[in-house]
Design a protein around this motif. Sequence first.
Motif, mmCIF file in Angstrom:
data_model
loop_
_atom_site.group_PDB
_atom_site.id
_atom_site.type_symbol
_atom_site.label_atom_id
_atom_site.label_comp_id
_atom_site.label_asym_id
_atom_site.label_seq_id
_atom_site.Cartn_x
_atom_site.Cartn_y
_atom_site.Cartn_z
ATOM 1 N N GLU A 1 -23.436 -3.612 -6.621
ATOM 2 C CA GLU A 1 -24.067 -4.701 -5.884
ATOM 3 C C GLU A 1 -23.094 -5.326 -4.888
ATOM 4 O O GLU A 1 -21.889 -5.097 -4.947
ATOM 5 N N ASP A 2 -23.619 -6.141 -3.992
ATOM 6 C CA ASP A 2 -22.844 -6.713 -2.886
ATOM 7 C C ASP A 2 -21.610 -7.500 -3.325
ATOM 8 O O ASP A 2 -20.540 -7.342 -2.751
ATOM 9 N N ILE A 3 -21.748 -8.349 -4.329
ATOM 10 C CA ILE A 3 -20.634 -9.194 -4.746
ATOM 11 C C ILE A 3 -19.491 -8.344 -5.287
ATOM 12 O O ILE A 3 -18.338 -8.517 -4.915
ATOM 13 N N ARG A 4 -19.820 -7.406 -6.151
ATOM 14 C CA ARG A 4 -18.803 -6.512 -6.700
ATOM 15 C C ARG A 4 -18.196 -5.646 -5.616
ATOM 16 O O ARG A 4 -17.000 -5.364 -5.608
ATOM 17 N N LEU A 5 -19.021 -5.228 -4.676
ATOM 18 C CA LEU A 5 -18.564 -4.384 -3.583
ATOM 19 C C LEU A 5 -17.548 -5.130 -2.716
ATOM 20 O O LEU A 5 -16.514 -4.577 -2.359
ATOM 21 N N SER A 6 -17.841 -6.367 -2.396
ATOM 22 C CA SER A 6 -16.918 -7.159 -1.590
ATOM 23 C C SER A 6 -15.554 -7.256 -2.259
ATOM 24 O O SER A 6 -14.518 -7.111 -1.613
ATOM 25 N N ARG A 7 -15.556 -7.481 -3.553
ATOM 26 C CA ARG A 7 -14.291 -7.570 -4.285
ATOM 27 C C ARG A 7 -13.566 -6.223 -4.304
ATOM 28 O O ARG A 7 -12.354 -6.164 -4.141
ATOM 29 N N LEU A 8 -14.307 -5.143 -4.485
ATOM 30 C CA LEU A 8 -13.715 -3.810 -4.507
ATOM 31 C C LEU A 8 -13.055 -3.491 -3.171
ATOM 32 O O LEU A 8 -11.937 -2.984 -3.125
ATOM 33 N N VAL A 9 -13.730 -3.806 -2.077
ATOM 34 C CA VAL A 9 -13.172 -3.565 -0.746
ATOM 35 C C VAL A 9 -11.920 -4.413 -0.550
ATOM 36 O O VAL A 9 -10.895 -3.920 -0.076
ATOM 37 N N GLN A 10 -11.975 -5.673 -0.940
ATOM 38 C CA GLN A 10 -10.819 -6.557 -0.796
ATOM 39 C C GLN A 10 -9.640 -6.052 -1.625
ATOM 40 O O GLN A 10 -8.515 -6.014 -1.146
ATOM 41 N N ASP A 11 -9.895 -5.642 -2.860
ATOM 42 C CA ASP A 11 -8.831 -5.105 -3.706
ATOM 43 C C ASP A 11 -8.229 -3.848 -3.098
ATOM 44 O O ASP A 11 -7.027 -3.620 -3.176
ATOM 45 N N SER A 12 -9.062 -3.033 -2.491
ATOM 46 C CA SER A 12 -8.593 -1.806 -1.851
ATOM 47 C C SER A 12 -7.661 -2.132 -0.695
ATOM 48 O O SER A 12 -6.612 -1.510 -0.534
ATOM 49 N N VAL A 13 -8.022 -3.107 0.106
ATOM 50 C CA VAL A 13 -7.194 -3.512 1.247
ATOM 51 C C VAL A 13 -5.854 -4.038 0.749
ATOM 52 O O VAL A 13 -4.799 -3.678 1.281
ATOM 53 N N GLU A 14 -5.876 -4.883 -0.279
ATOM 54 C CA GLU A 14 -4.642 -5.437 -0.821
ATOM 55 C C GLU A 14 -3.759 -4.341 -1.398
ATOM 56 O O GLU A 14 -2.538 -4.365 -1.243
ATOM 57 N N SER A 15 -4.360 -3.365 -2.043
ATOM 58 C CA SER A 15 -3.608 -2.246 -2.609
ATOM 59 C C SER A 15 -2.917 -1.448 -1.515
ATOM 60 O O SER A 15 -1.754 -1.063 -1.650
ATOM 61 N N LEU A 16 -3.616 -1.203 -0.421
ATOM 62 C CA LEU A 16 -3.017 -0.473 0.695
ATOM 63 C C LEU A 16 -1.854 -1.243 1.300
ATOM 64 O O LEU A 16 -0.822 -0.662 1.646
ATOM 65 N N LYS A 17 -1.990 -2.557 1.418
ATOM 66 C CA LYS A 17 -0.913 -3.380 1.960
ATOM 67 C C LYS A 17 0.313 -3.320 1.058
ATOM 68 O O LYS A 17 1.440 -3.224 1.538
ATOM 69 N N GLU A 18 0.103 -3.372 -0.252
ATOM 70 C CA GLU A 18 1.216 -3.310 -1.190
ATOM 71 C C GLU A 18 1.927 -1.967 -1.102
ATOM 72 O O GLU A 18 3.150 -1.907 -1.137
ATOM 73 N N GLU A 19 1.171 -0.870 -0.972
ATOM 74 C CA GLU A 19 1.771 0.456 -0.866
ATOM 75 C C GLU A 19 2.622 0.568 0.393
ATOM 76 O O GLU A 19 3.672 1.192 0.376
ATOM 77 N N GLU A 20 2.180 -0.040 1.472
ATOM 78 C CA GLU A 20 2.929 0.020 2.725
ATOM 79 C C GLU A 20 4.233 -0.756 2.624
ATOM 80 O O GLU A 20 5.198 -0.430 3.297
ATOM 81 N N GLN A 21 4.291 -1.775 1.770
ATOM 82 C CA GLN A 21 5.474 -2.609 1.657
ATOM 83 C C GLN A 21 6.502 -2.075 0.667
ATOM 84 O O GLN A 21 7.633 -2.524 0.645
ATOM 85 N N LEU A 22 6.131 -1.077 -0.146
ATOM 86 C CA LEU A 22 7.061 -0.534 -1.116
ATOM 87 C C LEU A 22 8.162 0.245 -0.406
ATOM 88 O O LEU A 22 7.893 1.030 0.490
ATOM 89 N N PRO A 23 9.414 0.021 -0.805
ATOM 90 C CA PRO A 23 10.500 0.797 -0.193
ATOM 91 C C PRO A 23 10.430 2.242 -0.659
ATOM 92 O O PRO A 23 9.952 2.536 -1.749
ATOM 93 N N GLU A 24 10.892 3.140 0.185
ATOM 94 C CA GLU A 24 10.897 4.548 -0.200
ATOM 95 C C GLU A 24 11.916 4.744 -1.308
ATOM 96 O O GLU A 24 13.002 4.185 -1.280
#
Length: 60
Positions: A27-50
Amino acid sequence: MDKREVITAYRRGFITIQECGQILGIEDIRLSRLVQDSVESLKEEEQLPERSPVNSSSAE
């Protein structure tokens, strides 16, 4: 289909939020949270040092 692929398709504008929810079967509410969590996860991965390889040794 992988959830990440569906979310990426939505973020790139290939499908609507409603279509994204229908494909994922959520549903929409869960979907919005899933998309937001996905974006935050991608940002965290980009900030991790190699990481250096575990088995690397500098024998001099």
